[in-house]
Design an enzyme around this catalytic site. Structure first.
Site, PDB file in Angstrom:
ATOM      1  N   PRO A   1      -0.102   3.717   4.065  1.00  0.00           N
ATOM      2  CG  PRO A   1      -0.204   3.704   1.748  1.00  0.00           C
ATOM      3  CD  PRO A   1       0.571   3.139   2.903  1.00  0.00           C
ATOM      4  CG  ASN A   2      -4.913   6.408   2.391  1.00  0.00           C
ATOM      5  OD1 ASN A   2      -4.921   7.630   2.482  1.00  0.00           O
ATOM      6  ND2 ASN A   2      -4.574   5.780   1.269  1.00  0.00           N
TER       7      ASN A   2
ATOM      8  NE  ARG B   1      -8.668   3.620   3.571  1.00  0.00           N
ATOM      9  CZ  ARG B   1      -7.693   2.771   3.302  1.00  0.00           C
ATOM     10  NH1 ARG B   1      -6.950   2.281   4.266  1.00  0.00           N
ATOM     11  NH2 ARG B   1      -7.471   2.400   2.066  1.00  0.00           N
TER      12      ARG B   1
ATOM     13  CE1 TYR C   1      -9.433  -1.600   4.017  1.00  0.00           C
ATOM     14  CE2 TYR C   1     -10.477   0.503   3.534  1.00  0.00           C
ATOM     15  CZ  TYR C   1      -9.704  -0.566   3.141  1.00  0.00           C
ATOM     16  OH  TYR C   1      -9.190  -0.607   1.865  1.00  0.00           O
TER      17      TYR C   1
ATOM     18  CG  ASN D   1      -2.467  -3.056   6.628  1.00  0.00           C
ATOM     19  OD1 ASN D   1      -2.325  -2.963   5.408  1.00  0.00           O
ATOM     20  ND2 ASN D   1      -3.649  -2.971   7.221  1.00  0.00           N
TER      21      ASN D   1
ATOM     22  CB  ALA E   1      -2.701   1.410  -1.821  1.00  0.00           C
TER      23      ALA E   1
ATOM     24  CG  HIS F   1      -2.390  -3.964  -3.803  1.00  0.00           C
ATOM     25  ND1 HIS F   1      -2.552  -5.258  -3.356  1.00  0.00           N
ATOM     26  CD2 HIS F   1      -3.170  -3.196  -2.989  1.00  0.00           C
ATOM     27  CE1 HIS F   1      -3.404  -5.261  -2.335  1.00  0.00           C
ATOM     28  NE2 HIS F   1      -3.784  -4.030  -2.092  1.00  0.00           N
TER      29      HIS F   1
ATOM     30  CG  ASP G   1      13.884  -5.132  -4.425  1.00  0.00           C
ATOM     31  OD1 ASP G   1      13.610  -6.297  -4.789  1.00  0.00           O
ATOM     32  OD2 ASP G   1      14.188  -4.223  -5.224  1.00  0.00           O
TER      33      ASP G   1
ATOM     34  CD  GLU H   1       0.417  -9.536   2.217  1.00  0.00           C
ATOM     35  OE1 GLU H   1       0.541 -10.770   2.036  1.00  0.00           O
ATOM     36  OE2 GLU H   1       0.090  -8.754   1.320  1.00  0.00           O
TER      37      GLU H   1
ATOM     38  CG  HIS I   1      -3.888  -6.958   3.618  1.00  0.00           C
ATOM     39  ND1 HIS I   1      -3.368  -5.732   3.262  1.00  0.00           N
ATOM     40  CD2 HIS I   1      -3.068  -7.890   3.089  1.00  0.00           C
ATOM     41  CE1 HIS I   1      -2.282  -5.919   2.520  1.00  0.00           C
ATOM     42  NE2 HIS I   1      -2.071  -7.216   2.404  1.00  0.00           N
TER      43      HIS I   1
ATOM     44  CB  SER J   1     -10.387  -5.659   3.382  1.00  0.00           C
ATOM     45  OG  SER J   1      -9.239  -5.282   2.637  1.00  0.00           O
TER      46      SER J   1
ATOM     47  NE  ARG K   1     -11.563  -4.048  -0.702  1.00  0.00           N
ATOM     48  CZ  ARG K   1     -10.889  -3.015  -0.177  1.00  0.00           C
ATOM     49  NH1 ARG K   1      -9.896  -3.236   0.662  1.00  0.00           N
ATOM     50  NH2 ARG K   1     -11.241  -1.782  -0.502  1.00  0.00           N
TER      51      ARG K   1
ATOM     52  NE  ARG L   1      -8.915  -2.571  -3.042  1.00  0.00           N
ATOM     53  CZ  ARG L   1      -8.507  -1.345  -2.688  1.00  0.00           C
ATOM     54  NH1 ARG L   1      -7.360  -1.169  -2.083  1.00  0.00           N
ATOM     55  NH2 ARG L   1      -9.259  -0.293  -2.934  1.00  0.00           N
TER      56      ARG L   1
HETATM   57  C1  DQA Z   1      -5.622  -2.926   3.225  1.00  0.00           C
HETATM   58  C2  DQA Z   1      -6.013  -3.473   1.840  1.00  0.00           C
HETATM   59  C3  DQA Z   1      -5.387  -2.642   0.727  1.00  0.00           C
HETATM   60  O1  DQA Z   1      -5.800  -3.143  -0.538  1.00  0.00           O
HETATM   61  C4  DQA Z   1      -5.826  -1.190   0.828  1.00  0.00           C
HETATM   62  O2  DQA Z   1      -5.177  -0.416  -0.148  1.00  0.00           O
HETATM   63  C5  DQA Z   1      -5.607  -0.627   2.190  1.00  0.00           C
HETATM   64  C6  DQA Z   1      -5.967  -1.444   3.349  1.00  0.00           C
HETATM   65  C7  DQA Z   1      -6.353  -3.670   4.351  1.00  0.00           C
HETATM   66  O3  DQA Z   1      -5.881  -3.607   5.494  1.00  0.00           O
HETATM   67  O4  DQA Z   1      -7.395  -4.276   4.122  1.00  0.00           O
HETATM   68  O5  DQA Z   1      -5.213   0.511   2.349  1.00  0.00           O
HETATM   69  O6  DQA Z   1      -4.231  -3.111   3.388  1.00  0.00           O
END
Ligand code: DQA
Length: 144
Positions: free
Chosen positions: A11-12, A19, A24, A76, A79, A82, A89, A100, A102, A104, A109, A113
């Site tokens: 998401p996002n 953003r 980021y 990635n 959110a 978390h 699962d 995994e 990210h 950031s 943070r 998170r």
């Molecule tokens: C993120 C870190 C997450 O905590 C956050 O919710 C994101 C971006 C990152 O790539 O740094 O949406 O996954």
């Protein structure tokens, strides 16, 4: 299709570039995809890059990566990282290694998170290097 690496974004992340660029960076997801495709060509890997704001899509794509099977999944999950026991699962349920990623470093943070359900199930984590986190993860995927 053992030479395909799925790069799944949650998401996002469609808003990357716009953003919170101070957190980021200014690269868009398309910029990152282009670089991963170049890197993939050098490594002999095909990149299948996707983004969704819906948790269930990420789970369906993890299952799809497993069914192929893909060589690895770079994930990635934004959110959902978390919050999502369903992603935990799904990663546990499949044989394809999941890395995994990210942009950031969530550990520097907000405290909400600091917990990662994805990290608890993933093969490994790359975080905190901006768009370079994806590059490092693809290098790791190539060596698995
Ligand atoms: C993120 C870190 C997450 O905590 C956050 O919710 C994101 C971006 C990152 O790539 O740094 O949406 O996954």
């Amino acid at each position: 299709m053992a030479d395909t690496v799925f790069v799944l974004n949650g998401p996002n992340l469609n808003l990357l570039g716009l953003r919170e660029p101070e957190i980021y960076g200014s690269d868009t997801l398309d910029d990152i995809a282009g670089r991963l495709e170049d890197q993939g060509r050098e490594l002999g890997l095909q990149i299948d890059m996707r983004q969704s704001n819906h948790e269930g899509h990420l789970i369906d794509w993890l299952h799809e990566a497993n069914a192929l099977p893909a060589k690895a999944v770079i994930l990635n999950s934004g959110a959902f990282t978390h919050t999502s026991i369903a992603l935990y699962d799904a990663i546990k349920a499949i044989k394809v290694p999941v890395i995994e990623v990210h942009l950031s470093n969530p550990h520097t943070r907000e405290s909400f998170r600091h917990k990662s359900f994805v990290g608890m199930a993933a093969k490994g984590t790359v975080a905190g290097f901006g768009a370079l986190s994806y590059t490092l993860a693809l290098d790791a995927a190539a060596k698995l």
